[in-house]
Design an enzyme around this catalytic site. Structure first.
Site, PDB file in Angstrom:
ATOM      1  NE  ARG A 238      -3.703  -2.136   2.671  1.00  0.00           N
ATOM      2  CZ  ARG A 238      -3.495  -3.388   3.105  1.00  0.00           C
ATOM      3  NH1 ARG A 238      -2.287  -3.769   3.489  1.00  0.00           N
ATOM      4  NH2 ARG A 238      -4.499  -4.238   3.168  1.00  0.00           N
TER       5      ARG A 238
ATOM      6  CG  ASP B 196      -7.141  -4.049   8.263  1.00  0.00           C
ATOM      7  OD1 ASP B 196      -7.263  -4.403   7.078  1.00  0.00           O
ATOM      8  OD2 ASP B 196      -6.488  -3.050   8.619  1.00  0.00           O
TER       9      ASP B 196
ATOM     10  NE  ARG C 118      -9.683  -7.832   3.491  1.00  0.00           N
ATOM     11  CZ  ARG C 118      -9.123  -6.860   2.781  1.00  0.00           C
ATOM     12  NH1 ARG C 118      -8.078  -6.201   3.254  1.00  0.00           N
ATOM     13  NH2 ARG C 118      -9.587  -6.551   1.592  1.00  0.00           N
TER      14      ARG C 118
ATOM     15  CG  HIS D 257      -5.245  -0.315   6.186  1.00  0.00           C
ATOM     16  ND1 HIS D 257      -5.928  -1.494   6.365  1.00  0.00           N
ATOM     17  CD2 HIS D 257      -5.406   0.007   4.873  1.00  0.00           C
ATOM     18  CE1 HIS D 257      -6.482  -1.856   5.216  1.00  0.00           C
ATOM     19  NE2 HIS D 257      -6.171  -0.971   4.287  1.00  0.00           N
TER      20      HIS D 257
END
Ligand SMILES: NC(=O)c1ccc[n+]([C@@H]2O[C@H](COP(=O)([O-])OP(=O)(O)OC[C@H]3O[C@@H](n4cnc5c(N)ncnc54)[C@H](O)[C@@H]3O)[C@@H](O)[C@H]2O)c1
Length: 309
Positions: free
Chosen positions: A88, A148, A151, A175
């Site tokens: 990211r 998150d 998940r 993140h």
């Protein structure tokens, strides 16, 4: 209530779709820089209204911020997503200038909006948005921890063969694939610690899978995921608009909490009509606190890159 979503790509359009069919707003605007793209996505979403039964007023626009006037909440998803093998963090150069310009345009027309940042690297983009806008800190919220945690709950649900709705589990920290911290110790199913049902090695694997949850999907899909990210951003919008005061892990500005200052990073916060209203300063154990400090160091290093752009 009026909501604007900036970026009509995978995440933005999914977020708009969920906001529309769940009737979270009276008016919903979707804006993209790509000619006709947001208009097309909104027309498509509108054509689901008789099928799904909603009457939210929908507007799509190519970069006309006047259409977003007086939005209560603005979700920023504009920017590049990652490709397989990318982190990211590699998106910072392009996305920093997009997020900064978008924030300035948003505020010209919606000076009182609460702004949700989704674009990656999200912790640094949230910090940038706070600096660029000068808004009170409670009005800028980064969305990453909600996804998150979803998940994390997903991987726990698969291992436990339990509906994810019965699982409470939180991910804090940055993140990023190496910065997020799934709080395994505190995860529970209907109040019972998951460690009662899942052995330590498997729990460690679940935490590791959670951390690379986005990368796993990027590899499978060829681009960044969108259903869960879009739904997670919409859930945050819902909590603001309905003033729910639920506790959710979000990226917010810390001023001493968790031993950190001058950084935006994921921690549990109370979300309501004023944005994030209170930080819940959990008592972490020594190992978690050390992970949090390391995560904050990595996020701070990324924030420092902003100075070089
Ligand atoms: N925070 C999270 O949990 C999370 C999860 C998934 C994706 N993301 C991030 O969200 C961002 C969007 O992902 P995506 O999969 O939707 O990407 P996408 O490429 O499908 O969509 C991005 C959209 O932004 C638009 N855009 C670019 N510059 C713009 C500008 N200046 N003004 C308005 N629109 C502009 C593009 O035209 C495109 O339609 C990426 O940075 C991605 O990494 C974050």
């Amino acid at each position: 209530m009026k909501v604007t979503v900036i970026g009509a790509g995978n995440v933005g359009a999914t977020c708009a779709d969920v906001i529309a069919y769940r009737q979270l707003a009276d008016e919903l605007v979707l804006l993209d820089i790509k000619e006709g793209f947001a208009e097309g996505k909104m027309l498509d979403i509108y054509q689901t209204s008789s099928l799904l039964g909603f009457k939210t007023k929908l507007t799509g626009t190519t970069n006309d911020y006047s259409k977003s006037k007086d939005s209560d909440v603005v979700v920023i998803t504009s920017g590049l997503p990652r490709k397989p093998g990318m982190t990211r963090e590699e998106l910072i150069g392009t996305n920093a200038s997009i997020v900064k310009t978008v924030c300035e345009n948003v505020l010209k027309h919606s000076p009182n909006a609460i702004i949700i940042i989704v674009s990656n690297p999200m912790d640094t983009m949230t910090y940038l948005a706070l600096q660029a806008t000068g808004l009170p800190k409670n009005r800028i919220i980064g969305m990453g921890g909600i996804l998150d945690s979803a998940r994390f709950k997903g991987y726990l649900g698969m291992a436990l063969e339990t509906p994810t709705a019965d699982i409470a589990a939180t991910v804090i920290g940055g993140h990023g694939d190496t910065t997020m911290i799934p709080l395994t110790r505190l995860a529970s199913v209907n109040g019972v610690p998951v460690s009662e049902f899942i052995a330590e090695p498997e729990l460690k694997k679940i935490a590791a899978d959670t951390m690379v949850g986005g990368a796993t999907l990027t590899k499978l899909l060829g681009t960044s995921a969108w259903y869960a990210p879009g739904a997670a951003a919409a859930l945050l919008v819902e909590n603001i608009i309905r003033d729910q005061k639920r506790v959710m892990p979000c990226c917010v500005y810390l001023d001493g909490e968790y031993g950190q200052k001058d950084i935006c990073i994921g921690v549990p916060v109370v979300i309501g009509r004023n944005g994030w209203e209170k930080i819940i300063d959990y008592k972490l154990n020594a190992e978690e606190q050390e992970l949090f400090a390391k995560s904050a160091d990595a996020v701070r290093n990324m924030n420092n890159v902003l100075k070089t752009l």
